[in-house]
Write a protein that holds these residues in place. Structure first.
Motif, mmCIF file in Angstrom:
data_model
loop_
_atom_site.group_PDB
_atom_site.id
_atom_site.type_symbol
_atom_site.label_atom_id
_atom_site.label_comp_id
_atom_site.label_asym_id
_atom_site.label_seq_id
_atom_site.Cartn_x
_atom_site.Cartn_y
_atom_site.Cartn_z
ATOM 1 N N GLU A 144 13.729 23.322 -3.575
ATOM 2 C CA GLU A 144 14.816 22.362 -3.330
ATOM 3 C C GLU A 144 16.064 22.729 -4.123
ATOM 4 O O GLU A 144 17.183 22.576 -3.638
ATOM 5 N N LEU A 145 15.873 23.227 -5.338
ATOM 6 C CA LEU A 145 17.012 23.633 -6.156
ATOM 7 C C LEU A 145 17.631 24.917 -5.633
ATOM 8 O O LEU A 145 18.855 25.075 -5.621
ATOM 9 N N SER B 33 20.921 24.426 1.490
ATOM 10 C CA SER B 33 21.067 23.220 2.314
ATOM 11 C C SER B 33 21.384 22.020 1.422
ATOM 12 O O SER B 33 20.761 21.828 0.376
ATOM 13 N N VAL B 34 22.350 21.224 1.832
ATOM 14 C CA VAL B 34 22.751 20.053 1.053
ATOM 15 C C VAL B 34 22.049 18.818 1.607
ATOM 16 O O VAL B 34 22.232 18.446 2.769
ATOM 17 N N GLN B 35 21.245 18.205 0.769
ATOM 18 C CA GLN B 35 20.509 17.003 1.114
ATOM 19 C C GLN B 35 21.001 15.849 0.233
ATOM 20 O O GLN B 35 21.743 16.077 -0.724
ATOM 21 N N PRO B 36 20.593 14.619 0.513
ATOM 22 C CA PRO B 36 21.059 13.493 -0.309
ATOM 23 C C PRO B 36 20.751 13.643 -1.789
ATOM 24 O O PRO B 36 21.458 13.072 -2.631
ATOM 25 N N GLY C 59 0.802 -1.216 0.000
ATOM 26 C CA GLY C 59 0.000 0.000 0.000
ATOM 27 C C GLY C 59 0.836 1.268 0.000
ATOM 28 O O GLY C 59 0.297 2.382 0.049
ATOM 29 N N SER C 60 2.159 1.134 -0.067
ATOM 30 C CA SER C 60 3.058 2.284 -0.023
ATOM 31 C C SER C 60 3.176 2.944 -1.400
ATOM 32 O O SER C 60 3.056 2.284 -2.435
ATOM 33 N N VAL C 61 3.427 4.256 -1.397
ATOM 34 C CA VAL C 61 3.604 4.995 -2.656
ATOM 35 C C VAL C 61 5.079 5.278 -2.943
ATOM 36 O O VAL C 61 5.398 5.946 -3.925
ATOM 37 N N GLU C 62 5.987 4.774 -2.116
ATOM 38 C CA GLU C 62 7.388 5.166 -2.248
ATOM 39 C C GLU C 62 8.016 4.733 -3.580
ATOM 40 O O GLU C 62 9.016 5.319 -4.018
ATOM 41 N N LEU C 63 7.447 3.734 -4.239
ATOM 42 C CA LEU C 63 7.986 3.282 -5.522
ATOM 43 C C LEU C 63 7.401 4.054 -6.706
ATOM 44 O O LEU C 63 7.769 3.786 -7.853
ATOM 45 N N TRP C 64 6.537 5.011 -6.450
ATOM 46 C CA TRP C 64 5.872 5.744 -7.524
ATOM 47 C C TRP C 64 6.857 6.390 -8.504
ATOM 48 O O TRP C 64 6.699 6.253 -9.734
ATOM 49 N N LYS D 254 1.712 12.273 -1.465
ATOM 50 C CA LYS D 254 1.917 11.400 -0.317
ATOM 51 C C LYS D 254 3.385 11.020 -0.138
ATOM 52 O O LYS D 254 3.753 10.414 0.867
ATOM 53 N N LEU D 255 4.217 11.362 -1.117
ATOM 54 C CA LEU D 255 5.635 11.042 -1.030
ATOM 55 C C LEU D 255 6.329 11.954 -0.018
ATOM 56 O O LEU D 255 5.911 13.095 0.203
ATOM 57 N N ASP D 256 7.418 11.463 0.574
ATOM 58 C CA ASP D 256 8.229 12.334 1.412
ATOM 59 C C ASP D 256 9.031 13.271 0.512
ATOM 60 O O ASP D 256 8.942 13.205 -0.715
ATOM 61 N N LYS D 257 9.797 14.161 1.123
ATOM 62 C CA LYS D 257 10.524 15.170 0.335
ATOM 63 C C LYS D 257 11.462 14.525 -0.674
ATOM 64 O O LYS D 257 11.530 14.951 -1.832
ATOM 65 N N ALA D 258 12.183 13.489 -0.268
ATOM 66 C CA ALA D 258 13.102 12.813 -1.194
ATOM 67 C C ALA D 258 12.344 12.235 -2.373
ATOM 68 O O ALA D 258 12.778 12.332 -3.526
ATOM 69 N N GLY D 259 11.186 11.625 -2.096
ATOM 70 C CA GLY D 259 10.383 11.047 -3.165
ATOM 71 C C GLY D 259 9.850 12.105 -4.117
ATOM 72 O O GLY D 259 9.777 11.886 -5.329
#
Length: 226
Positions: free
Chosen positions: A125-126, A130-133, A59-64, A91-96
């Motif tokens: 984000e661009l 701040s440097v994120q992954p 049920g996760s959307v992380e692979l979207w 519904k994705l987190d910031k990385a997604g």
């Protein structure tokens, strides 16, 4: 074994994933691992099927985002763009969400819409210091899009910014910047002396490296299939 081999020997990782599927096809983690192994070997139809199965199980959307990138790999950028506008993205987190932005920009480029791709990559984000992954890959994709659009001065600036954020060497931004400056790095055995040479030499830049799916896509993940 899939995780251990996928970067260095994706075909062997794929072979292990098929064995895992035969043994435990009802385990979501197995379906996800099989999806990434298929993705890494450009078997996008298989990858998409496995990711869909994993999503149904969890049920996760992380692979979207990676599912959308599979659509790009199958030559269907319009479907990737449609997925970028679906409620799942919210519904994705910031990385997604950043990954989805990279995939959407790649889809725009697939369709020849380079200016739209540049706009797609722009955002807080661009602009953030701040440097994120994801920062290095986002800046790199933006620089590459600018270069494709003929905006070389801006591209040089953003390749340099990508280098600042790329502490783990995830991109070849330093090589791309050197090419823009007309420096060619030779890393091969000298045919006459047999000695290794890694010294930079002045001369015309080598042709731009072909950008794979990781450009603008998810890191196997744009990619980035940026």
């Amino acid at each position: 074994m899939v995780a251990n081999l996928i970067d260095d020997d994706p075909e062997q990782a794929y072979a292990y994933s098929r064995i895992a599927l035969r043994l435990a096809s009802r385990v979501a983690a197995v379906r996800e691992a099989a999806g990434f192994a298929a993705y890494a070997t450009q078997r996008y139809t298989e990858a998409l099927a496995e990711f869909r199965a994993a999503r149904r199980m969890t049920g996760s959307v992380e692979l979207w985002p990676v599912m959308a990138d599979c659509e790009r790999g199958l030559g269907r950028p319009e479907r990737a763009m449609a997925m970028a506008g679906e409620p799942e993205v919210q519904k994705l987190d910031k990385a997604g969400q950043v990954e989805m932005r990279l995939v959407a920009a790649g889809a725009r480029r697939d369709m020849g819409q380079i200016d739209a791709a540049i706009v797609t990559l722009q955002g807080p984000e661009l602009a953030s210091n701040s440097v994120q992954p994801w920062t290095a890959r986002l800046r790199y994709a933006y620089a590459d899009a600018l270069l494709t659009a003929g905006r070389e001065a801006e591209a040089r600036e953003w390749f340099a910014k990508a280098i600042e954020a790329d502490k783990d060497g995830l991109t070849d931004a330093s090589d791309r910047l050197a090419q823009l400056d007309g420096v060619d790095f030779v890393d091969a055995l000298d045919e006459e002396s047999g000695e290794e040479s890694g010294e930079p030499v002045a001369g015309p830049a080598v042709e731009d490296q072909e950008q794979g799916r990781d450009e603008g896509g998810v890191e196997p993940v744009e990619g980035d299939k940026d």
